[in-house]
Design an enzyme around this catalytic site. Sequence first.
Site, PDB file in Angstrom:
ATOM      1  N   LEU A   1       0.841  -1.203   0.000  1.00  0.00           N
ATOM      2  CA  LEU A   1       0.000   0.000   0.000  1.00  0.00           C
ATOM      3  C   LEU A   1       0.876   1.253   0.000  1.00  0.00           C
ATOM      4  O   LEU A   1       2.074   1.188   0.257  1.00  0.00           O
ATOM      5  CB  LEU A   1      -0.913  -0.036   1.231  1.00  0.00           C
ATOM      6  CG  LEU A   1      -1.896  -1.218   1.230  1.00  0.00           C
ATOM      7  CD1 LEU A   1      -2.515  -1.442   2.612  1.00  0.00           C
ATOM      8  CD2 LEU A   1      -2.993  -0.996   0.194  1.00  0.00           C
ATOM      9  N   PRO A   2       0.268   2.433  -0.262  1.00  0.00           N
ATOM     10  CA  PRO A   2       1.090   3.641  -0.431  1.00  0.00           C
ATOM     11  C   PRO A   2       1.896   4.057   0.810  1.00  0.00           C
ATOM     12  O   PRO A   2       3.100   4.290   0.706  1.00  0.00           O
ATOM     13  CB  PRO A   2       0.065   4.721  -0.800  1.00  0.00           C
ATOM     14  CG  PRO A   2      -1.081   3.974  -1.401  1.00  0.00           C
ATOM     15  CD  PRO A   2      -1.126   2.662  -0.659  1.00  0.00           C
TER      16      PRO A   2
ATOM     17  N   THR B   1       6.465   0.612   1.956  1.00  0.00           N
ATOM     18  CA  THR B   1       7.471   1.422   2.655  1.00  0.00           C
ATOM     19  C   THR B   1       6.730   2.408   3.535  1.00  0.00           C
ATOM     20  O   THR B   1       6.034   3.300   3.023  1.00  0.00           O
ATOM     21  CB  THR B   1       8.355   2.192   1.649  1.00  0.00           C
ATOM     22  OG1 THR B   1       8.992   1.260   0.785  1.00  0.00           O
ATOM     23  CG2 THR B   1       9.407   3.005   2.386  1.00  0.00           C
TER      24      THR B   1
ATOM     25  N   LYS C   1      15.282  -0.027   5.329  1.00  0.00           N
ATOM     26  CA  LYS C   1      14.849   0.548   4.046  1.00  0.00           C
ATOM     27  C   LYS C   1      15.125   2.054   3.995  1.00  0.00           C
ATOM     28  O   LYS C   1      15.676   2.565   3.015  1.00  0.00           O
ATOM     29  CB  LYS C   1      13.354   0.253   3.861  1.00  0.00           C
ATOM     30  CG  LYS C   1      12.664   1.000   2.748  1.00  0.00           C
ATOM     31  CD  LYS C   1      12.973   0.453   1.386  1.00  0.00           C
ATOM     32  CE  LYS C   1      12.340   1.338   0.318  1.00  0.00           C
ATOM     33  NZ  LYS C   1      12.700   0.935  -1.013  1.00  0.00           N
TER      34      LYS C   1
HETATM   35  P1  NAD Z   1       0.843   2.553  -6.116  1.00  0.00           P
HETATM   36  O1  NAD Z   1       0.243   3.843  -5.690  1.00  0.00           O
HETATM   37  O2  NAD Z   1       1.059   2.281  -7.568  1.00  0.00           O
HETATM   38  O3  NAD Z   1      -0.028   1.326  -5.516  1.00  0.00           O
HETATM   39  C1  NAD Z   1      -0.692   1.353  -4.291  1.00  0.00           C
HETATM   40  C2  NAD Z   1      -2.020   0.660  -4.489  1.00  0.00           C
HETATM   41  O4  NAD Z   1      -2.690   0.549  -3.238  1.00  0.00           O
HETATM   42  C3  NAD Z   1      -2.969   1.415  -5.437  1.00  0.00           C
HETATM   43  O5  NAD Z   1      -3.317   0.579  -6.517  1.00  0.00           O
HETATM   44  C4  NAD Z   1      -4.159   1.758  -4.545  1.00  0.00           C
HETATM   45  O6  NAD Z   1      -5.414   1.720  -5.224  1.00  0.00           O
HETATM   46  C5  NAD Z   1      -4.080   0.652  -3.498  1.00  0.00           C
HETATM   47  N1  NAD Z   1      -4.797   0.966  -2.266  1.00  0.00           N
HETATM   48  C6  NAD Z   1      -4.769   2.097  -1.516  1.00  0.00           C
HETATM   49  N2  NAD Z   1      -5.589   1.980  -0.446  1.00  0.00           N
HETATM   50  C7  NAD Z   1      -6.140   0.741  -0.524  1.00  0.00           C
HETATM   51  C8  NAD Z   1      -7.077   0.028   0.280  1.00  0.00           C
HETATM   52  N3  NAD Z   1      -7.614   0.571   1.358  1.00  0.00           N
HETATM   53  N4  NAD Z   1      -7.428  -1.221  -0.099  1.00  0.00           N
HETATM   54  C9  NAD Z   1      -6.914  -1.786  -1.213  1.00  0.00           C
HETATM   55  N5  NAD Z   1      -6.015  -1.148  -2.026  1.00  0.00           N
HETATM   56  C10 NAD Z   1      -5.644   0.098  -1.679  1.00  0.00           C
HETATM   57  O7  NAD Z   1       2.246   2.461  -5.315  1.00  0.00           O
HETATM   58  P2  NAD Z   1       3.485   1.504  -5.645  1.00  0.00           P
HETATM   59  O8  NAD Z   1       4.447   2.197  -6.533  1.00  0.00           O
HETATM   60  O9  NAD Z   1       2.974   0.151  -6.017  1.00  0.00           O
HETATM   61  O10 NAD Z   1       4.178   1.462  -4.201  1.00  0.00           O
HETATM   62  C11 NAD Z   1       3.614   0.702  -3.134  1.00  0.00           C
HETATM   63  C12 NAD Z   1       4.581   0.768  -1.961  1.00  0.00           C
HETATM   64  O11 NAD Z   1       5.869   0.269  -2.365  1.00  0.00           O
HETATM   65  C13 NAD Z   1       4.833   2.194  -1.456  1.00  0.00           C
HETATM   66  O12 NAD Z   1       4.926   2.171  -0.058  1.00  0.00           O
HETATM   67  C14 NAD Z   1       6.183   2.564  -2.089  1.00  0.00           C
HETATM   68  O13 NAD Z   1       6.898   3.529  -1.331  1.00  0.00           O
HETATM   69  C15 NAD Z   1       6.888   1.229  -2.099  1.00  0.00           C
HETATM   70  N6  NAD Z   1       7.921   1.065  -3.126  1.00  0.00           N
HETATM   71  C16 NAD Z   1       7.709   1.502  -4.399  1.00  0.00           C
HETATM   72  C17 NAD Z   1       8.707   1.328  -5.349  1.00  0.00           C
HETATM   73  C18 NAD Z   1       8.505   1.797  -6.773  1.00  0.00           C
HETATM   74  O14 NAD Z   1       9.486   1.834  -7.526  1.00  0.00           O
HETATM   75  N7  NAD Z   1       7.290   2.120  -7.193  1.00  0.00           N
HETATM   76  C19 NAD Z   1       9.925   0.705  -5.013  1.00  0.00           C
HETATM   77  C20 NAD Z   1      10.096   0.227  -3.707  1.00  0.00           C
HETATM   78  C21 NAD Z   1       9.079   0.418  -2.771  1.00  0.00           C
END
Ligand code: NAD
Length: 299
Positions: free
Chosen positions: A65-66, A94, A169
């Site tokens: 999740l975000p 994260t 992290k």
């Molecule tokens: P994203 O915003 O693409 O995905 C998050 C998803 O969570 C969305 O699809 C959203 O609809 C869903 N969501 C939010 N609230 C929800 C709920 N109550 N129930 C169900 N689904 C829900 O973000 P991301 O890029 O996939 O990143 C996710 C996590 O990973 C973050 O914490 C980010 O910091 C970490 N991260 C990202 C990367 C990257 O390169 N994108 C790399 C390492 C770590």
Amino acid sequence: MTRIAFIGLGNMGGGMAARQVVGGREVSAFDLSAAAVAKVVGAGALGAASVADAVKRADVVITMLPAGPHVRKVYAEDILPNAPKTALLIDCSTIDVDSARAVATQATTAGFRFADAPVSGGTAAADAGTLAFMVGCDEAVFADVEEALKPMARVVIRAGDHGAGQAAKICNNMLLGISMIGTCEAFALAEKLGLAPDRFFEIASKSSGQCWSLSTYAPWPGVGPQTAADRNYEGGFAAAMMLKDLKLAQEASARAGATTPMGNHAEALYALFDRLGYGGKDFSGVLQMLRGQLDTLKA
Ligand code: NAD
């Protein structure tokens, strides 16, 4: 067959859930976005109607999740009241260390096993199943966590007890943010001194300035291996994501009484880059801000 409930199917979670399918697990997937669910169903997962529906028969629950508030809410309202007590709960988002520890306390008090397991590696590693996981959990739980994460992982390392995965992290990403800015400053100075960027790369990558930001992720286009710089900083690791991680590091640093002035500077520079409208660009694009060449990013 191991039943995985996967919550949060965004840029990272979508690919990770698909890897669990490839790994032979039964995946029940939920996201607030119907399009995100449909994509993972296309990869072989079962679409769930809600978090409660996804977790109700799960052996393992994985969240991606975000940020901290999303994780706290989904755990308190949907996962803990509905998952079987035998389920292993793993949060791969994260988030701040305090939220990770608070959720761990709630989960273990309710009788669950819990791990915080944030990842290193971007969407390409998520799609390929080559993420690095840094895990905070009880020692006795780690073997099961490792097994659960295997289809998504290049490496799984236990950092320590609850919250230690998140601590690892943000420390790693603070170091990365600082080293990328240092690398960009060195390229910008080399240019002003009339030194060709490819010569500087060849020398520094074989000298004591060598680091990942230079040798593996060189921010100067056309220099070193293929990187986001060669795609005008599209894709890769968004500057806004780096800013999020640097903020988490500074908040944790202030609360813990640590001295992290370079992390503070890195946060300020990424905040400026983001405010100027470039948060969606790869974090190595900060090079063009330091060179006074932000216009090239619009091309
Ligand atoms: P994203 O915003 O693409 O995905 C998050 C998803 O969570 C969305 O699809 C959203 O609809 C869903 N969501 C939010 N609230 C929800 C709920 N109550 N129930 C169900 N689904 C829900 O973000 P991301 O890029 O996939 O990143 C996710 C996590 O990973 C973050 O914490 C980010 O910091 C970490 N991260 C990202 C990367 C990257 O390169 N994108 C790399 C390492 C770590």
